[in-house]
Design a protein around this motif. Structure first.
Motif, short mmCIF file in Angstrom:
data_model
loop_
_atom_site.label_atom_id
_atom_site.label_comp_id
_atom_site.label_asym_id
_atom_site.label_seq_id
_atom_site.Cartn_x
_atom_site.Cartn_y
_atom_site.Cartn_z
N TYR A 56 33.92 83.22 49.29
CA TYR A 56 32.83 83.98 48.67
C TYR A 56 33.26 84.49 47.30
CZ TYR A 56 29.65 84.22 52.70
OH TYR A 56 28.77 83.92 53.71
N GLY A 57 34.49 85.03 47.24
CA GLY A 57 35.02 85.50 45.96
C GLY A 57 35.11 84.38 44.94
N ALA A 58 35.61 83.22 45.38
CA ALA A 58 35.72 82.07 44.48
C ALA A 58 34.35 81.64 43.98
CB ALA A 58 36.41 80.91 45.20
N ASN A 59 33.34 81.66 44.86
CA ASN A 59 31.99 81.28 44.46
C ASN A 59 31.44 82.22 43.39
OD1 ASN A 59 28.79 81.65 45.11
ND2 ASN A 59 29.43 79.52 45.38
N ILE A 60 31.71 83.53 43.55
CA ILE A 60 31.24 84.51 42.58
C ILE A 60 31.94 84.32 41.23
CG2 ILE A 60 31.36 86.99 42.01
CD1 ILE A 60 30.73 87.50 44.99
N VAL A 61 33.26 84.11 41.25
CA VAL A 61 34.00 83.91 40.01
C VAL A 61 33.53 82.63 39.31
CG1 VAL A 61 36.29 83.47 39.03
CG2 VAL A 61 36.00 85.22 40.79
N LEU A 62 33.32 81.57 40.06
CA LEU A 62 32.82 80.32 39.48
C LEU A 62 31.42 80.51 38.89
CD1 LEU A 62 33.96 77.75 42.20
CD2 LEU A 62 34.65 77.74 39.79
N ALA A 63 30.56 81.21 39.63
CA ALA A 63 29.20 81.46 39.12
C ALA A 63 29.26 82.26 37.82
CB ALA A 63 28.38 82.22 40.17
N GLY A 64 30.17 83.26 37.77
CA GLY A 64 30.32 84.06 36.56
C GLY A 64 30.77 83.24 35.37
N ALA A 65 31.72 82.33 35.60
CA ALA A 65 32.24 81.50 34.50
C ALA A 65 31.23 80.43 34.09
CB ALA A 65 33.55 80.85 34.93
N LEU A 66 30.62 79.77 35.06
CA LEU A 66 29.73 78.64 34.75
C LEU A 66 28.39 79.08 34.18
CD1 LEU A 66 30.49 76.50 37.93
CD2 LEU A 66 31.17 75.97 35.57
N ALA A 67 27.91 80.27 34.58
CA ALA A 67 26.61 80.75 34.08
C ALA A 67 26.64 81.01 32.58
CB ALA A 67 26.19 82.01 34.82
N LYS A 68 27.83 81.15 32.01
CA LYS A 68 27.95 81.36 30.56
C LYS A 68 27.91 80.03 29.81
CE LYS A 68 30.42 85.72 31.00
NZ LYS A 68 30.06 85.93 32.40
N LYS A 69 28.02 78.90 30.53
CA LYS A 69 28.07 77.59 29.88
C LYS A 69 26.89 76.69 30.23
CE LYS A 69 33.14 77.61 30.03
NZ LYS A 69 34.34 76.94 30.55
N PHE A 70 26.27 76.93 31.38
CA PHE A 70 25.21 76.05 31.86
C PHE A 70 23.94 76.85 32.14
CE2 PHE A 70 29.21 74.05 33.06
CZ PHE A 70 29.03 72.73 32.67
N ASP A 71 22.83 76.18 32.16
CA ASP A 71 21.57 76.79 32.54
C ASP A 71 21.67 77.25 34.00
OD1 ASP A 71 18.83 76.57 33.91
OD2 ASP A 71 18.29 76.56 31.79
N ALA A 72 21.32 78.52 34.26
CA ALA A 72 21.52 79.10 35.59
C ALA A 72 20.66 78.41 36.65
CB ALA A 72 21.21 80.60 35.56
N THR A 73 19.42 78.02 36.30
CA THR A 73 18.57 77.39 37.31
C THR A 73 19.08 75.99 37.67
OG1 THR A 73 17.07 76.64 35.56
CG2 THR A 73 16.50 78.69 36.71
N ILE A 74 19.64 75.28 36.69
CA ILE A 74 20.22 73.96 36.97
C ILE A 74 21.45 74.12 37.88
CG2 ILE A 74 21.30 71.92 35.96
CD1 ILE A 74 18.49 71.93 35.20
N LEU A 75 22.28 75.12 37.57
CA LEU A 75 23.44 75.40 38.42
C LEU A 75 23.01 75.67 39.86
CD1 LEU A 75 25.76 77.80 36.37
CD2 LEU A 75 26.32 75.49 37.16
N THR A 76 21.99 76.53 40.00
CA THR A 76 21.52 76.88 41.33
C THR A 76 21.01 75.65 42.07
OG1 THR A 76 20.87 79.07 40.53
CG2 THR A 76 19.94 78.38 42.63
N TYR A 77 20.28 74.80 41.35
CA TYR A 77 19.73 73.58 41.95
C TYR A 77 20.85 72.72 42.55
CZ TYR A 77 17.22 69.16 42.40
OH TYR A 77 16.67 68.00 42.90
#
Length: 309
Positions: free
Chosen positions: A170-191
């Motif tokens: 869970y922690g790794a998922n949060i850290v990855l989401a934090g890093a990737l959301a600054k580089k990619f569109d959040a809705t595409i990431l979620t998809y």
């Protein structure tokens, strides 16, 4: 080419509120998960809700999906999807042999893990207030979740260790989401996160669990699944990933820990669970933890930046 996070520029405080809304959605979702579990096995619930969520998102996002390069999104999608799936499976396997309160408390240790994971990934040590706030948060979750029997047992069982492994993911998922959301569109990431995790859950369900019976089409189960698809998955997951484009992972993880607070509140209102003094103390400590994490110690940093972030 990466998809930008942001045609959408979020106000940081709006982003924090979005994380709080996601935590509320997931906290309330515990009640609906309990209803669904009466008829459907865990991986079927997760697989169905994620696959339906992806099916709903596909036509709505089709033009965005065509513009995003699949190869660019493959690694981020796999990283988020696999950590999301692994965290949930390990937590649920742990729950088979330990009580829900202890399971919830041990899962919440991701609050403490996230600042360390951020440090490992970014090579930047989070402020000491983040570590102090994380410890306070775990104490608060413990007061909300643990019964006297749970807290009295100090030796870790196999179920405890599986749950703690889930907390790491869970922690790794949060850290990855934090890093990737600054580089990619959040809705595409979620998809792509939901797509990858959904495939893994459905595959696991086919291999290890009986298919849902026809009685699962009961209106109450259908209503519970509708909430889990629309609110817990489509809305909450998109809110989380979008918000992490503006909120540091170490702070965001504390806000997400209020999930336990909302879960208890809904349980009290909907199921008549008793609210105790320990619960109220836990709520207060979690609130203090969030305030501590947001505090800024003025002085040193004046000369350093107007634009540190």
């Amino acid at each position: 080419m990466t998809s930008s996070p942001g045609s959408l520029r979020l106000n940081p405080w709006l982003a924090r509120f979005m994380l709080l809304a996601a935590a509320a959605a997931w906290g309330a979702g515990y009640t609906f998960e309990k209803i669904s579990l009466r008829q459907i096995e865990v991986q079927w619930i997760m697989g169905v809700r994620l696959v339906i969520a992806v099916a709903v998102m596909t036509p709505l996002m089709w033009s965005k999906l065509k513009r995003a390069h699949l190869l660019d999104m493959l690694v981020p999608g796999l990283a988020l999807g696999v950590t999301y799936w692994a965290a949930f499976i390990l937590q649920m396997e742990g729950l088979r042999t330990i009580g829900p309160g202890r399971n919830s408390f041990l899962t919440a240790t991701y609050c403490v893990l996230v600042p360390f994971l951020v440090w490992i990934v970014t090579r930047k040590r989070p402020a000491w207030r983040n570590f102090a706030a994380a410890l306070l948060c775990v104490v608060g979750v413990g007061l909300i979740s643990l019964s006297p029997d749970d807290s009295a047992r100090l030796v870790l069982s196999a179920g405890d260790l599986l749950t703690l492994a889930g907390a790491v993911f869970y922690g790794a998922n949060i850290v990855l989401a934090g890093a990737l959301a600054k580089k990619f569109d959040a809705t595409i990431l979620t998809y792509y996160e939901l797509l990858v995790a959904g495939v893994l859950f459905v595959g696991g369900a086919f291999l290890t669990e009986p298919a849902p019976p026809l009685s699962a089409l009961h209106p109450q189960t259908f209503g519970a699944m509708a909430y889990l698809v629309l609110v817990s998955t489509l809305i909450a997951q998109n809110l989380q990933n979008a918000a992490f484009s503006q909120v540091p992972a170490a702070q965001g993880s504390l806000i997400l820990c209020t999930e336990s607070l909302f879960g208890m509140a809904v349980s009290v209102l909907a199921l008549g669970e008793e609210l105790t003094g320990a619960h109220l103390a836990g709520f207060a400590i979690i609130f203090v933890a969030i305030v501590v994490s947001e505090a800024r110690i003025s002085g040193h940093r004046k000369s350093k930046t107007t634009r540190d972030r």
